[in-house]
Design an enzyme around this catalytic site. Structure first.
Site, PDB file in Angstrom:
ATOM      1  N   GLU A  54       0.844  -1.204   0.000  1.00  0.00           N
ATOM      2  CA  GLU A  54       0.000   0.000   0.000  1.00  0.00           C
ATOM      3  C   GLU A  54       0.877   1.252   0.000  1.00  0.00           C
ATOM      4  O   GLU A  54       1.818   1.350   0.789  1.00  0.00           O
ATOM      5  CB  GLU A  54      -0.884  -0.021   1.252  1.00  0.00           C
ATOM      6  CG  GLU A  54      -1.499   1.294   1.631  1.00  0.00           C
ATOM      7  CD  GLU A  54      -1.974   1.326   3.080  1.00  0.00           C
ATOM      8  OE1 GLU A  54      -2.087   2.430   3.637  1.00  0.00           O
ATOM      9  OE2 GLU A  54      -2.223   0.245   3.664  1.00  0.00           O
ATOM     10  N   LYS A 143     -10.040  -2.978   8.881  1.00  0.00           N
ATOM     11  CA  LYS A 143      -8.794  -2.410   9.391  1.00  0.00           C
ATOM     12  C   LYS A 143      -9.073  -1.838  10.780  1.00  0.00           C
ATOM     13  O   LYS A 143      -9.712  -0.806  10.908  1.00  0.00           O
ATOM     14  CB  LYS A 143      -8.303  -1.313   8.434  1.00  0.00           C
ATOM     15  CG  LYS A 143      -7.143  -0.492   8.965  1.00  0.00           C
ATOM     16  CD  LYS A 143      -6.807   0.646   8.007  1.00  0.00           C
ATOM     17  CE  LYS A 143      -5.795   1.607   8.587  1.00  0.00           C
ATOM     18  NZ  LYS A 143      -5.472   2.714   7.656  1.00  0.00           N
TER      19      LYS A 143
END
Length: 226
Positions: A54, A143
């Site tokens: 990411e 998350k």
């Protein structure tokens, strides 16, 4: 008799993302990376075993880094963007070749935009209310952020009510040393930031940190399977 809590809607996670997550459920967060160095660090992560990378959008020229990583790394690697704060940014990431949208919050419009674009989405959630709202909007994983504030007690509480097939991924303050406690509580993987990569560090440091995290994950996951 129901054996597992129902989800707000049928759960059909992004197949390629889940494949990468099952291969190695560690998400590398390259905050602050530049396009010129992204590929070297990405290759070091891949060689260590990482399959999800990411690039936060508050990095220098993040779309160029995402495009470079996507071109350089094997197809089974998921490359995406973090710190995605607006729905319009989702399509920018998609055009750069990104397949994953990661957020610090649970903006439903961003989740839905990601899913319309065929992308995986990992929204940041800090309460069960946020978690179930994100799942109802199509989130692929949860998350848990910030993990250093929520901790293993919260992971365990969430795991008692969130379907076991939904990955819970703590992010924030995760180190090789504290992964075991979180896995024992029910975490399925981790997002790894400054303990893995800091802006300007050498590729050799990224490789060393990545190898330490992968070794720690293998150790704790093997222990949890016994």
């Amino acid at each position: 008799m129901q054996t597992e809590f129902d989800l707000p809607k049928p759960y059909h996670p992004h197949a390629k993302f889940i494949g990468a997550f099952e291969a190695c459920p560690l998400i590398a967060i390259l905050r602050g990376i530049t396009p010129g160095e992204a590929v070297a660090h990405g290759r070091a992560l891949y060689e260590a075993g990482f399959r999800i990378v990411e690039v936060p959008l508050n990095s220098p020229d993040p779309l160029a880094s995402i495009a470079a990583l996507r071109q350089a790394l094997p197809d089974q690697v998921i490359v995406g963007a973090g710190t995605v704060l607006r729905p319009a940014f989702v399509e920018d990431v998609a055009r750069a070749g990104g397949e994953l949208i990661v957020m610090p919050h649970g903006d439903i419009e961003i989740i839905e935009t990601a899913k319309r674009n065929g992308m995986a989405c990992a929204p940041g959630v800090a309460t069960p209310t946020e978690a179930f709202a994100a799942l109802a909007s199509g989130a692929d994983v949860l998350k848990m952020f910030p993990a250093e504030q929520l901790g293993a007690v919260v992971v365990k509480a969430w795991r008692a009510v969130i379907a076991k097939r939904v990955p819970i991924v703590p992010v924030g303050g995760v180190t090789p040393e504290n992964m075991g406690t979180l896995v024992a509580a029910g975490a399925n993987g981790f997002g790894l930031g400054s303990a893995l990569y800091r802006p300007g560090q050498e590729v050799s440091a990224t490789a060393k940190h990545a190898q330490a995290f992968v070794a720690a994950w293998r150790g704790v996951s093997a222990g949890a399977a016994r």
